[in-house]
Design a protein around this motif. Sequence first.
Motif, PDB file in Angstrom:
ATOM      1  N   HIS A 182      -3.919  -1.137  12.048  1.00  0.00           N
ATOM      2  CA  HIS A 182      -3.484  -0.907  11.170  1.00  0.00           C
ATOM      3  C   HIS A 182      -5.210  -2.433  10.600  1.00  0.00           C
ATOM      4  O   HIS A 182      -5.312  -2.673  11.767  1.00  0.00           O
ATOM      5  CB  HIS A 182      -2.233  -1.636  11.008  1.00  0.00           C
ATOM      6  CG  HIS A 182      -1.733  -2.163   9.651  1.00  0.00           C
ATOM      7  ND1 HIS A 182      -1.951  -1.733   8.119  1.00  0.00           N
ATOM      8  CD2 HIS A 182      -1.529  -4.006   9.291  1.00  0.00           C
ATOM      9  CE1 HIS A 182      -1.501  -2.517   7.263  1.00  0.00           C
ATOM     10  NE2 HIS A 182      -1.206  -3.979   7.836  1.00  0.00           N
ATOM     11  N   VAL A 183      -4.900  -2.235  10.175  1.00  0.00           N
ATOM     12  CA  VAL A 183      -5.813  -4.252   9.103  1.00  0.00           C
ATOM     13  C   VAL A 183      -5.255  -4.574   7.950  1.00  0.00           C
ATOM     14  O   VAL A 183      -4.852  -4.606   7.131  1.00  0.00           O
ATOM     15  CB  VAL A 183      -7.171  -3.476   8.469  1.00  0.00           C
ATOM     16  CG1 VAL A 183      -8.622  -3.779   8.592  1.00  0.00           C
ATOM     17  CG2 VAL A 183      -7.739  -2.011   9.242  1.00  0.00           C
TER      18      VAL A 183
ATOM     19  N   PRO B  10      10.356  -2.615  -0.437  1.00  0.00           N
ATOM     20  CA  PRO B  10       9.544  -3.632   0.570  1.00  0.00           C
ATOM     21  C   PRO B  10       8.437  -3.981  -0.257  1.00  0.00           C
ATOM     22  O   PRO B  10       7.754  -3.235  -1.843  1.00  0.00           O
ATOM     23  CB  PRO B  10       9.127  -1.361   1.272  1.00  0.00           C
ATOM     24  CG  PRO B  10       9.350  -0.788   0.126  1.00  0.00           C
ATOM     25  CD  PRO B  10      10.732  -1.241  -0.309  1.00  0.00           C
ATOM     26  N   ARG B  11       8.033  -4.874   0.091  1.00  0.00           N
ATOM     27  CA  ARG B  11       6.634  -6.175  -0.475  1.00  0.00           C
ATOM     28  C   ARG B  11       5.685  -6.116   0.531  1.00  0.00           C
ATOM     29  O   ARG B  11       6.062  -6.235   2.117  1.00  0.00           O
ATOM     30  CB  ARG B  11       7.036  -7.035  -0.646  1.00  0.00           C
ATOM     31  CG  ARG B  11       8.440  -6.496  -1.823  1.00  0.00           C
ATOM     32  CD  ARG B  11       9.007  -7.873  -2.353  1.00  0.00           C
ATOM     33  NE  ARG B  11       8.268  -9.673  -3.005  1.00  0.00           N
ATOM     34  CZ  ARG B  11       8.721 -10.378  -3.503  1.00  0.00           C
ATOM     35  NH1 ARG B  11      10.021 -10.302  -3.473  1.00  0.00           N
ATOM     36  NH2 ARG B  11       8.646 -10.658  -4.539  1.00  0.00           N
ATOM     37  N   ALA B  12       4.678  -6.479   0.646  1.00  0.00           N
ATOM     38  CA  ALA B  12       3.129  -7.106   0.903  1.00  0.00           C
ATOM     39  C   ALA B  12       3.737  -8.476   1.526  1.00  0.00           C
ATOM     40  O   ALA B  12       4.990  -8.523   0.455  1.00  0.00           O
ATOM     41  CB  ALA B  12       2.088  -6.321   1.006  1.00  0.00           C
TER      42      ALA B  12
ATOM     43  N   MET C 107       0.830  -4.200   4.161  1.00  0.00           N
ATOM     44  CA  MET C 107       1.562  -3.123   4.694  1.00  0.00           C
ATOM     45  C   MET C 107       3.284  -3.878   4.407  1.00  0.00           C
ATOM     46  O   MET C 107       3.003  -5.341   4.206  1.00  0.00           O
ATOM     47  CB  MET C 107       2.045  -3.086   6.507  1.00  0.00           C
ATOM     48  CG  MET C 107       1.361  -1.616   6.632  1.00  0.00           C
ATOM     49  SD  MET C 107       1.394   0.084   5.982  1.00  0.00           S
ATOM     50  CE  MET C 107       2.523   0.197   6.892  1.00  0.00           C
ATOM     51  N   PRO C 108       4.674  -3.273   4.189  1.00  0.00           N
ATOM     52  CA  PRO C 108       5.767  -3.891   3.917  1.00  0.00           C
ATOM     53  C   PRO C 108       5.607  -5.166   5.016  1.00  0.00           C
ATOM     54  O   PRO C 108       6.100  -4.707   5.690  1.00  0.00           O
ATOM     55  CB  PRO C 108       6.707  -2.870   3.746  1.00  0.00           C
ATOM     56  CG  PRO C 108       6.092  -1.759   2.911  1.00  0.00           C
ATOM     57  CD  PRO C 108       4.935  -1.969   4.375  1.00  0.00           C
TER      58      PRO C 108
ATOM     59  N   GLN D 248       0.908  -1.473  -0.633  1.00  0.00           N
ATOM     60  CA  GLN D 248      -0.040  -0.086  -0.286  1.00  0.00           C
ATOM     61  C   GLN D 248       0.913   1.027  -0.223  1.00  0.00           C
ATOM     62  O   GLN D 248       2.284   1.370   0.480  1.00  0.00           O
ATOM     63  CB  GLN D 248      -0.561  -0.086   0.749  1.00  0.00           C
ATOM     64  CG  GLN D 248      -0.206   0.225   2.902  1.00  0.00           C
ATOM     65  CD  GLN D 248      -0.954   0.638   3.381  1.00  0.00           C
ATOM     66  OE1 GLN D 248      -1.130   1.310   3.708  1.00  0.00           O
ATOM     67  NE2 GLN D 248      -1.528  -0.389   4.663  1.00  0.00           N
ATOM     68  N   GLY D 249       0.868   2.176  -0.894  1.00  0.00           N
ATOM     69  CA  GLY D 249       1.667   3.451  -0.847  1.00  0.00           C
ATOM     70  C   GLY D 249       2.010   3.689  -2.094  1.00  0.00           C
ATOM     71  O   GLY D 249       2.947   4.526  -1.778  1.00  0.00           O
TER      72      GLY D 249
END
Length: 626
Positions: free
Chosen positions: A533-534, A568-570, A555-556, A403-404
Amino acid sequence: MPPQRGGRSNGTAAAATVVSNHSPSQARRERLKRTECQTIPTLSNLFPIERYYGAAYKVLEAHDEALSERNLDDAYVYGKRFGNFASKALPTHDYYRSPQPKYQRLRIKCEADLGRVIGQLEKVAALMDAEEAERQKREEEERKRLWAIEQARLKKEAERKRREEMERKKREAILASAEARRKAEDAGEEYDESAELEENGTGAPVTVGLTDKLDLLNELFPQTPSGVGADQKNSKLPPAESMSKLFVEAPKGEDYIPIGSDLPPPLPVPVPPPSEGGDAAPSAPPPPPPSYTEAIGKIGGDAMPVPPPPSYTSVMPQGNGGGVIAAPAGGMLPREDSIGGVIVAPHAPTEWNRRQPSSAAVTAPREKTEVIPFRKLRQRLGSQYQELKKRKIVQVFLLDTYQGRLSCTPGKDSSNGCAVISPLVASQHLKNSGALLPDALIERVIDDAAPPVLRAVRSKLGLGGAALIIPSDVHDYLVDKKILRQDTFVGVSGGNILDSKHLGALIDMLQNGDENKEHKMKKTAGTLFFHEHVISILKVSHSNGETWFDIVDSMPHPTSRNGGNGAPRASRTRCKDRDSLELTLKWYACSKFGESDRNYIDNNLWDEVMCDFDPRVFQGFVWAAE
């Protein structure tokens, strides 16, 4: 807050501070401030701001009640608490400045109440000053009274010492006069009585009179003979006349008993009956006195048996298994009970305060909850999590976005969009025909589907471009747009994420769905709201009956920077059974806690009343496939 309101409040506070620096109650208020927590509570943007307004107004009610009862200390503490919360904590919520009418009304009312409380705090400070001035006045009067008492005591003590000194000098003069008389008599000279004068420290003569001499002689030679105590000296003997009558007067008759004697008159000597031969029979020895039983136990001529004394067993309550043994004939108890293993002292007294309850009265001990320090709990969960990863019961897969990532691309920014991304991922999983949701669909939700929904919801609520959104507002929007269906909603669960009972309720809902609708073999999906956070939790049911759970976090992932070429990776974390899901969620929670959160957890047990401010609080929503 608006600048003008903030400036007015700051100016009022500064003026109050200037006044308080010279007020009698400054030290009192500083002491009350030190009793308050110095940290402002952290608000979660994922909880409705109305709940925080409600908490603030409970404090305001306590302030108003304390002020009406003139409980100034409580009124000051509650007023300061409301002021800090309303002016520092509430503005941090993303919904605080929302232009929606309901949020505007809440904010305007809170600001008005804040101004009122500031004025009341100044009134409380003035009342405190009056109380402290009155207290200081009373303390000063008490100090003067005690000082006067001390001065009177010192004066009395000085007078006593002066008299003792005068008495000492008189005694010395008498002794000197006696010594001079003795020497004169030894020398055969005549002693001059007019020479009995001695100069004191001030030059005034000290006259030694006859009374002083007699007093000194009485002290040197006491009237009580040696060996006679004060109790004997002061005892009151009867008059001599009564004493003489006791010993001089002759007895009056044979049965006369002297005064003061406690003895009864002697019994007449029985005369034995004459025998047939005319000779007197020899007197038989008198019978023995009756026993206690014969004396008091005869009723109607028959002896009433006296019950034997109770045994030790009948007096003392039984211990474990009735393991107290009665004393044998020898009178000594054994050292150890062969039944219950109870050590019994010989001739142990009956002490009811030490007795054990009977087996029927024994209650089961309360179940004690093990309280584990957070650091120890985190280490334990971390080692168990790593062990599950080694055994491939838990596997982590990285996605190609987060995200982002496209925040600089117009229309593609998904920053702070977890409240929208997670239910969209859950919706895609429920609609997907396969058992597993492909990674590509998750990445498409993050980069493409979420940004327009984020803009629409934020615009509807009047929120800023990076504001977090309350999950219920997102759900309402998705239901209105028919992205989620209300009839597929299973339920909601929440509580302490480190509590297996609270977290287990959510996992049971994910695993079984709604038991009344036979969801056990169907796909379910949920969203977990925790610590700002969700994340998504997707249940994967295989044809062989095996169930997995995939945790999707937009989030990463922490390992993505090290093992993913620094980008960064989910992540997608797969848990292959229920227990591994519970442990992974607990480890996930521990990794999110900061230092202040850890201190709070170590110092506070879970309390439902304070759950909105507890870092352990979570909330989960679950849906099932049609």
